[in-house]
Design a protein around this motif. Structure first.
Motif, PDB file in Angstrom:
ATOM      1  N   VAL A 149       0.835  -1.196   0.000  1.00 51.51           N
ATOM      2  CA  VAL A 149       0.000   0.000   0.000  1.00 51.51           C
ATOM      3  C   VAL A 149       0.869   1.244   0.000  1.00 51.51           C
ATOM      4  CG1 VAL A 149      -1.640   1.352   1.344  1.00 51.51           C
ATOM      5  CG2 VAL A 149      -1.980  -1.099   1.091  1.00 51.51           C
ATOM      6  N   LEU A 150       1.940   1.249   0.817  1.00 48.40           N
ATOM      7  CA  LEU A 150       2.792   2.427   0.901  1.00 48.40           C
ATOM      8  C   LEU A 150       3.532   2.677  -0.408  1.00 48.40           C
ATOM      9  CD1 LEU A 150       4.289   1.981   4.473  1.00 48.40           C
ATOM     10  CD2 LEU A 150       2.447   3.482   3.752  1.00 48.40           C
ATOM     11  N   GLY A 151       3.684   1.642  -1.227  1.00 51.18           N
ATOM     12  CA  GLY A 151       4.390   1.809  -2.490  1.00 51.18           C
ATOM     13  C   GLY A 151       3.484   2.111  -3.655  1.00 51.18           C
ATOM     14  N   MET A 152       2.200   2.287  -3.402  1.00 52.64           N
ATOM     15  CA  MET A 152       1.247   2.512  -4.487  1.00 52.64           C
ATOM     16  C   MET A 152       1.383   3.912  -5.081  1.00 52.64           C
ATOM     17  SD  MET A 152      -2.058   0.716  -2.781  1.00 52.64           S
ATOM     18  CE  MET A 152      -1.990  -0.998  -2.297  1.00 52.64           C
ATOM     19  N   VAL A 153       0.805   4.063  -6.256  1.00 54.13           N
ATOM     20  CA  VAL A 153       0.906   5.318  -6.991  1.00 54.13           C
ATOM     21  C   VAL A 153      -0.204   6.267  -6.577  1.00 54.13           C
ATOM     22  CG1 VAL A 153       0.877   6.354  -9.285  1.00 54.13           C
ATOM     23  CG2 VAL A 153       1.921   4.111  -8.943  1.00 54.13           C
ATOM     24  N   LEU A 154       0.132   7.487  -6.224  1.00 54.95           N
ATOM     25  CA  LEU A 154      -0.871   8.496  -5.889  1.00 54.95           C
ATOM     26  C   LEU A 154      -1.563   8.973  -7.157  1.00 54.95           C
ATOM     27  CD1 LEU A 154      -2.044  10.385  -3.660  1.00 54.95           C
ATOM     28  CD2 LEU A 154      -0.383  12.068  -4.462  1.00 54.95           C
ATOM     29  N   THR A 155      -2.903   9.137  -7.081  1.00 52.71           N
ATOM     30  CA  THR A 155      -3.644   9.637  -8.234  1.00 52.71           C
ATOM     31  C   THR A 155      -4.475  10.832  -7.821  1.00 52.71           C
ATOM     32  OG1 THR A 155      -5.564   8.258  -7.785  1.00 52.71           O
ATOM     33  CG2 THR A 155      -3.854   7.302  -9.163  1.00 52.71           C
TER      34      THR A 155
ATOM     35  N   GLY B 122     -12.688  -9.226   1.066  1.00 47.17           N
ATOM     36  CA  GLY B 122     -13.488 -10.270   0.455  1.00 47.17           C
ATOM     37  C   GLY B 122     -14.507  -9.797  -0.564  1.00 47.17           C
ATOM     38  N   GLN B 123     -14.586  -8.483  -0.797  1.00 50.14           N
ATOM     39  CA  GLN B 123     -15.549  -7.928  -1.733  1.00 50.14           C
ATOM     40  C   GLN B 123     -14.841  -7.364  -2.966  1.00 50.14           C
ATOM     41  OE1 GLN B 123     -18.901  -8.163  -1.159  1.00 50.14           O
ATOM     42  NE2 GLN B 123     -18.355  -9.276   0.714  1.00 50.14           N
ATOM     43  N   LYS B 124     -15.445  -7.587  -4.143  1.00 51.57           N
ATOM     44  CA  LYS B 124     -14.872  -7.064  -5.383  1.00 51.57           C
ATOM     45  C   LYS B 124     -14.764  -5.543  -5.305  1.00 51.57           C
ATOM     46  CE  LYS B 124     -15.503  -7.003 -10.395  1.00 51.57           C
ATOM     47  NZ  LYS B 124     -16.366  -7.434 -11.530  1.00 51.57           N
ATOM     48  N   PHE B 125     -13.632  -5.012  -5.753  1.00 55.48           N
ATOM     49  CA  PHE B 125     -13.393  -3.570  -5.647  1.00 55.48           C
ATOM     50  C   PHE B 125     -12.771  -3.057  -6.943  1.00 55.48           C
ATOM     51  CE2 PHE B 125     -10.515  -0.024  -4.637  1.00 55.48           C
ATOM     52  CZ  PHE B 125     -11.435   0.887  -4.147  1.00 55.48           C
ATOM     53  N   THR B 126     -13.289  -1.938  -7.436  1.00 55.60           N
ATOM     54  CA  THR B 126     -12.741  -1.276  -8.618  1.00 55.60           C
ATOM     55  C   THR B 126     -12.234   0.100  -8.227  1.00 55.60           C
ATOM     56  OG1 THR B 126     -14.299  -2.424 -10.084  1.00 55.60           O
ATOM     57  CG2 THR B 126     -13.210  -0.452 -10.949  1.00 55.60           C
ATOM     58  N   PRO B 127     -10.923   0.343  -8.293  1.00 56.47           N
ATOM     59  CA  PRO B 127     -10.391   1.663  -7.937  1.00 56.47           C
ATOM     60  C   PRO B 127     -10.921   2.731  -8.882  1.00 56.47           C
ATOM     61  CG  PRO B 127      -8.633   0.016  -8.076  1.00 56.47           C
ATOM     62  CD  PRO B 127      -9.860  -0.602  -8.663  1.00 56.47           C
ATOM     63  N   THR B 128     -11.213   3.884  -8.334  1.00 55.93           N
ATOM     64  CA  THR B 128     -11.691   5.004  -9.144  1.00 55.93           C
ATOM     65  C   THR B 128     -10.938   6.270  -8.778  1.00 55.93           C
ATOM     66  OG1 THR B 128     -13.470   5.457  -7.541  1.00 55.93           O
ATOM     67  CG2 THR B 128     -14.006   4.039  -9.421  1.00 55.93           C
ATOM     68  N   GLY B 129     -10.884   7.205  -9.731  1.00 56.09           N
ATOM     69  CA  GLY B 129     -10.232   8.490  -9.511  1.00 56.09           C
ATOM     70  C   GLY B 129     -11.232   9.617  -9.544  1.00 56.09           C
TER      71      GLY B 129
ATOM     72  N   ARG C  28      -4.834   6.448  -3.168  1.00 57.18           N
ATOM     73  CA  ARG C  28      -5.973   7.166  -2.585  1.00 57.18           C
ATOM     74  C   ARG C  28      -7.234   6.302  -2.616  1.00 57.18           C
ATOM     75  NH1 ARG C  28      -6.773  12.178  -1.160  1.00 57.18           N
ATOM     76  NH2 ARG C  28      -4.915  12.927  -2.240  1.00 57.18           N
ATOM     77  N   SER C  29      -7.496   5.672  -3.744  1.00 56.51           N
ATOM     78  CA  SER C  29      -8.693   4.854  -3.872  1.00 56.51           C
ATOM     79  C   SER C  29      -8.651   3.657  -2.930  1.00 56.51           C
ATOM     80  CB  SER C  29      -8.850   4.375  -5.323  1.00 56.51           C
ATOM     81  OG  SER C  29     -10.046   3.641  -5.478  1.00 56.51           O
ATOM     82  N   ILE C  30      -7.494   2.998  -2.850  1.00 54.16           N
ATOM     83  CA  ILE C  30      -7.359   1.838  -1.975  1.00 54.16           C
ATOM     84  C   ILE C  30      -7.452   2.255  -0.514  1.00 54.16           C
ATOM     85  CG2 ILE C  30      -5.800   0.011  -1.216  1.00 54.16           C
ATOM     86  CD1 ILE C  30      -7.021  -0.521  -3.920  1.00 54.16           C
ATOM     87  N   ALA C  31      -6.812   3.363  -0.160  1.00 49.44           N
ATOM     88  CA  ALA C  31      -6.840   3.831   1.225  1.00 49.44           C
ATOM     89  C   ALA C  31      -8.258   4.166   1.670  1.00 49.44           C
ATOM     90  CB  ALA C  31      -5.928   5.046   1.392  1.00 49.44           C
TER      91      ALA C  31
END
Length: 228
Positions: free
Chosen positions: A12-18, A46-53, A73-76
């Motif tokens: 998570v800490l290495g993810m890309v900021l959007t 356990g739930q399907k997740f789609t990151p959004t900006g 940001r989306s994952i956080a």
């Protein structure tokens, strides 16, 4: 034990900021060749997740040199973790901070963790743990998996806290003391603790705590709880 738990956090800490054009204005940028990975499915608790900006635009993971990066940001937000971007200092902050900018420390270690609504508020959002399950006020989720198998609720939770392991161990010991456990094994110490218990036909639980090997001063607690 810790290597698996922290693999999620380090990722998570290495993810890309959007979502902020100011990120690209720095002088430390390097051009790379990467790929948008549209085939990777993501699940959160356990739930399907789609990151959004911005404006709900779907975001795809990025694969680069064998590693996959997700939009932080989306994952956080999905993990109920605060993310802030400081354009003036070109800095990303993950997690809550005090008004002075320093990380929130929570309990001082002199009182037992609070109970009750904490399982549904602040840093831990558990649906299935008992409502009075003890959690420190500053508990922050590292990983949380909850599901129902054969009609029985199951929880696997790892959280971080500034609370001392002595106080945490004593709190869980006292919590289960009057629950008529048929199996109850406890190993409490200042550097780590473990509690394993079972109430016939009701539930089984395993709780272990130790110091973090990533963030100095933090402790990590892993709770595995399930109905029988």
């Amino acid at each position: 034990m810790k290597s698996k738990k922290w693999a999620i956090t380090v990722g998570v800490l290495g993810m890309v900021l959007t979502g902020s054009a100011g990120v690209y204005a720095g002088t430390q940028l390097e051009t790379i060749k990467a790929y948008l990975n549209h085939g990777l499915a993501i699940e959160v608790n356990g739930q399907k997740f789609t990151p959004t900006g911005e404006q709900g635009k779907k975001l795809a993971p990025i694969t680069y040199q064998g590693s996959t990066y997700l939009p932080v940001r989306s994952i956080a937000e999905a993990l109920n973790t605060e993310v802030k971007y400081d354009s003036q200092n070109n800095k990303v902050s993950i997690g809550s901070t005090s008004s002075s900018g320093a990380p929130t420390t929570g309990n001082s270690g002199t009182t037992a963790p609070s109970t009750g609504a904490n399982t549904q508020a602040q840093g831990v959002k558990s649906k299935y743990l008992p409502a009075d399950f003890p959690l420190p006020k500053d508990a922050k989720t590292i990983s949380l998996v909850e599901n129902v198998m054969d009609g029985k609720k199951k929880v696997s939770l790892t959280y971080s806290t500034k609370e001392t392991l002595t106080v945490l161990g004593a709190s869980y010991r006292d919590y289960y003391q009057n629950q008529n456990l048929t199996q109850n094994v406890q190993d409490l110490g200042a550097d780590d603790f473990s509690i394993v218990g079972r109430a016939d036909g009701k539930f089984a639980v395993s709780i272990s705590g130790s110091s973090s090997n990533i963030n100095e001063g933090d402790n990590e607690v892993t709770v595995v709880w399930g109905e029988e």
